[in-house]
Design a protein around this motif. Structure first.
Motif, short mmCIF file in Angstrom:
data_model
loop_
_atom_site.label_atom_id
_atom_site.label_comp_id
_atom_site.label_asym_id
_atom_site.label_seq_id
_atom_site.Cartn_x
_atom_site.Cartn_y
_atom_site.Cartn_z
N UNK A 26 -13.12 -4.08 -24.85
CA UNK A 26 -12.33 -4.86 -24.74
C UNK A 26 -11.65 -4.81 -23.57
N UNK A 27 -11.26 -5.87 -22.78
CA UNK A 27 -10.70 -6.00 -21.49
C UNK A 27 -9.30 -6.49 -21.71
N UNK A 28 -8.35 -5.45 -21.31
CA UNK A 28 -6.98 -5.64 -21.56
C UNK A 28 -6.54 -6.82 -20.61
N UNK A 29 -6.96 -6.77 -19.61
CA UNK A 29 -6.14 -7.74 -18.51
C UNK A 29 -6.61 -9.08 -18.77
N UNK A 30 -7.82 -9.14 -19.01
CA UNK A 30 -8.45 -10.54 -19.51
C UNK A 30 -7.57 -11.12 -20.65
N UNK A 31 -7.48 -10.23 -21.64
CA UNK A 31 -6.81 -10.82 -22.94
C UNK A 31 -5.18 -11.06 -22.62
#
Length: 471
Positions: A333-338
């Motif tokens: 899970x990529x926080x910044x992409x989300x």
């Protein structure tokens, strides 16, 4: 009253109160009395307008309004009467316990938090369970039943586009909160009560922040009680916007703990908690203005030096990065992409919904007053005037003015357009602090009791009339 706090005391020992003269003969200062009575009077006017279905909630020109769903009846005031009776009884018990039994008084208010809130909002015909189980009102519960927590995180990029509107346009933390609570129960009614309890943690955190920054037990307790009565929170329970203040207040408390005692553990905890803010609801991160203002005050008063600030920033960033990389390696899970996708969706939605900036930059302020409470807004204005008049280099002035700076910034940047009453909840909760401080300027309890009653009157006369939430 006093301004004794972590910023005026040595870090190596607990902050000691700094006494200052109280008004002669126990009288309430005239400006405080005027502000309290003015705020209460405006609340009564608003209640009458709501009864006549004339109180604005939202904006027709801005393409979002909360509609009126019922006509007024006197039975709607029963929760108000019950709430006032409960608060007055608890205040009397708190006075009887005295300052030496502070923890017992605190425990009493925390134990009463959920029942008190349920009583005050009892006139709302929509049950907690119906709201939790409705995809229209709350689209985070259903995905928590369809997917396991592990599956939801690891496949988030894949499944997000098939989720209901609110779950699709929010960070995954809200759905995962239902996963967490679902380990105990998946019953919607029970989850509604659980959300109310989790949301009430904001009151405890406000209390802890005030104890750290102002060092004042009375202001802290008043702020805790007012937090439970913030109209916006009660309008939208058990919608998860009512939980949004919890992560950012946790971060603020950890930050103030570091200012008192520059231990690496507080900074590491701060970094991890800031990830939680991003993960659950990034909007409250604008309160970074308050963090910066408190740090500047600590530097100004020489209770924090450049090395300590560098240590704080470095450890916080390192802890945040560790959590970020851990989530990416373990769950993919990529926080910044989300986050980028959520921000893009919010901007695009405003355009698709035809919600103009020039309307909402004005209307937002009215919605904030509805959320924070009309009486509270008047007292916040008094606290801001006092801050400018007596000097901004005081902890209460910093808290008040930085909170208003957050309000101004969010309003002017134009992200919030429509449905903003619920989006202001995190800030309304924080700004209970200057409201509590103003009430505590009087040695008498009546200003606080009157303000609390005004907030409950606003809730009792608007919740059953206006469709803030409908399943």
């Amino acid at each position: 009253m006093h301004d004794g706090s972590l910023l005026t005391a040595e870090r190596t020992r607990p902050a000691a109160p700094v006494p200052t003269p109280v008004p002669a003969a126990g009288r309430t200062p005239r400006p405080v009395a005027i502000a309290v009575l003015a705020g209460t009077g405006l609340t009564v006017v608003a209640a009458v307008l709501a009864a006549l279905r004339l109180l604005p909630a939202g904006s027709r020109a801005g393409a979002w309004r909360y509609r009126y769903v019922h006509t007024f009846s006197w039975e709607m005031l029963l929760p108000f009467a019950g709430g006032v009776a409960a608060v007055l009884a608890l205040l009397w018990l708190t006075h009887r316990l005295g300052a030496r039994r502070e923890r017992l008084a605190l425990g009493m208010w925390l134990a009463a938090a959920v029942p008190l809130q349920l009583v005050v909002r009892a006139a709302d015909e929509a049950s907690l369970g119906a709201i939790v189980g409705s995809d229209r009102a709350n689209s985070f519960y259903t995905p928590s039943l369809r997917f396991t927590a592990y599956e939801y995180l690891t496949r988030f990029d894949e499944i997000v586009h098939a989720l209901p509107q609110h779950a699709r346009s929010n960070m995954p933390g809200k759905t995962l909160l239902y996963h967490l609570m679902g380990a105990v129960t998946t019953n919607p009614a029970a989850l509604g009560i659980a959300v109310t309890a989790v949301s009430s943690l904001a009151a405890l955190l406000v209390y802890l922040v005030v104890r750290e920054v102002l060092g004042d037990r009375r202001v802290a307790l008043y702020a805790l009680i007012l937090c439970l009565l913030v109209p916006g929170r009660l309008y939208f329970l058990p919608i998860l916007n009512a939980v949004s203040p919890v992560p950012i207040l946790l971060s603020l408390w950890l930050f103030t703990r570091y200012l008192r005692n520059a231990h690496w553990g507080w900074a590491v905890g701060l970094g991890a908690s800031l990830y939680l803010v991003f993960f659950f609801e990034p909007l409250p991160l604008v309160m970074g203005l308050t963090f910066a203002a408190l740090a500047a005050l600590a530097l100004y008063r020489r209770r924090l030096d450049g090395l300590g600030l560098l240590k704080l920033v470095s450890l916080t960033l390192a802890a945040f990065a560790a959590v970020y990389l851990g989530m990416k390696l373990v769950f993919g899970y990529d926080l910044f992409v989300n986050l980028a996708e959520v921000l893009a969706d919010a901007t695009d939605f405003n355009e698709r919904a035809h919600r103009p900036y020039d309307v909402w930059v004005v209307r937002n302020l009215g919605d904030f007053a509805l959320c924070a409470g009309i009486a509270a807004v008047v007292l916040i204005g008094y606290a801001a005037w006092d801050a400018v008049r007596r000097g901004v280099a005081r902890p209460i002035a910093v808290l008040t003015l930085s909170g208003l700076a957050v309000l101004a910034f969010l309003d002017l940047v134009g992200i919030n357009r429509g449905e903003t009453t619920r989006l202001w909840i995190f800030l309304a909760v924080f700004l209970t602090i200057p409201v509590a401080w103003v009430c505590a300027r009087s040695p008498r309890a009546w200003p606080f009791a009157v303000v609390a009653a005004a907030l409950m009157l606003q809730v009792a006369t608007t919740t059953p009339l206006i469709a803030f939430i409908r399943p």
